[in-house]
Write a protein that holds these residues in place. Structure first.
Motif, short mmCIF file in Angstrom:
data_model
loop_
_atom_site.label_atom_id
_atom_site.label_comp_id
_atom_site.label_asym_id
_atom_site.label_seq_id
_atom_site.Cartn_x
_atom_site.Cartn_y
_atom_site.Cartn_z
N THR A 100 -40.22 -4.98 -32.74
CA THR A 100 -41.33 -5.67 -33.27
C THR A 100 -41.68 -6.80 -32.55
O THR A 100 -42.88 -7.12 -32.33
CB THR A 100 -40.87 -5.87 -34.81
N GLU A 129 -49.15 6.94 -29.76
CA GLU A 129 -48.89 5.57 -30.42
C GLU A 129 -49.35 4.52 -29.48
O GLU A 129 -48.60 4.25 -28.75
CB GLU A 129 -47.48 5.43 -31.02
N TRP A 134 -51.15 -1.85 -36.42
CA TRP A 134 -50.39 -0.94 -37.16
C TRP A 134 -48.83 -0.72 -36.88
O TRP A 134 -48.20 -0.73 -37.63
CB TRP A 134 -51.54 0.36 -37.13
N LEU A 135 -48.75 -0.88 -35.49
CA LEU A 135 -47.35 -0.65 -35.07
C LEU A 135 -46.47 -1.61 -35.70
O LEU A 135 -45.32 -1.71 -35.98
CB LEU A 135 -47.24 -0.59 -33.53
N ARG A 138 -45.78 -1.05 -39.22
CA ARG A 138 -44.88 0.09 -39.57
C ARG A 138 -43.44 -0.46 -39.19
O ARG A 138 -42.50 0.02 -39.84
CB ARG A 138 -45.20 1.15 -38.42
N ASN A 139 -43.26 -1.23 -38.22
CA ASN A 139 -42.13 -1.69 -37.73
C ASN A 139 -41.58 -2.67 -38.71
O ASN A 139 -40.20 -2.42 -39.19
CB ASN A 139 -41.85 -2.34 -36.60
N LEU A 141 -42.13 -2.00 -42.11
CA LEU A 141 -41.62 -1.04 -43.11
C LEU A 141 -40.11 -0.71 -42.66
O LEU A 141 -39.25 -0.74 -43.51
CB LEU A 141 -42.71 -0.06 -43.21
#
Length: 177
Positions: A100, A129, A134-135, A138-139, A141
């Motif tokens: 991240t 990806e 957004w990444l 997501r990371n 989460l």
């Protein structure tokens, strides 16, 4: 205790370890095992992706590319099987934190390239990806999921839980012999 709300009971149940924590543990473990195995099929390509992040000196990128995938595979299998769950979750949490941070640094730099996360092309999926906000979300989460698994006091449907039950059962038997 009788006045506890439904939300509070659900949170306490999750912190103790319930079906939801099993689902999170197995899903994150399977994801980690898949990504590690997929990256091991093409270490040169993964090394190029690691180098593209620009975090490590270029001489170290191939070593990182050789080290990360087997680590992901081992941690993922440990989470799926349920052995050394807290240690595996802690290391996965650390690894995801590093990923991240690397993504965040490159978003801050204005970079956009294939993150190399899932290697979906191996499944015939043409979805690339890209490093971006957004990444990071997501990371985060995934980080929350690993933290939840780490925090759980017990792990249902795990090898650890099974071994503990057998050990306690044998202890109980020897108590009366």
């Amino acid at each position: 205790m009788g006045n506890e709300s439904g939300i509070r009971k659900a949170i306490n149940s999750t912190l103790y370890g319930n079906r939801f924590t099993v689902l999170v543990r197995v899903a994150l473990g399977a994801m980690l095992a898949f990504t590690g195995a997929a990256k091991m099929t093409d270490p040169v390509s993964f090394g190029q992706i690691v180098a593209r992040y620009g975090i490590l000196p270029s001489e170290l990128a191939p070593y990182a590319a050789s080290f990360i995938p087997p680590l992901e595979l081992i941690l993922g299998l440990a989470l799926v099987i349920g052995i050394r769950v807290r240690a595996a979750a802690a290391l996965a949490l650390l690894l995801m934190g590093i990923f991240t941070a690397a993504v965040s640094i490159n978003v801050f730099r204005g970079q956009s390239f294939d993150c190399g996360c899932f290697q979906l092309h191996l499944l015939g999926v043409g979805l690339a990806e890209k490093v971006g906000p957004w990444l990071i979300l997501r990371n985060c989460l995934f980080l929350a999921g690993y933290a939840l698994v780490f925090r759980a006091d017990r792990h249902l449907l795990s090898l650890e839980n099974f071994i503990e039950k057998v050990r306690l059962n044998n202890l109980e038997k020897t108590k009366y012999e």
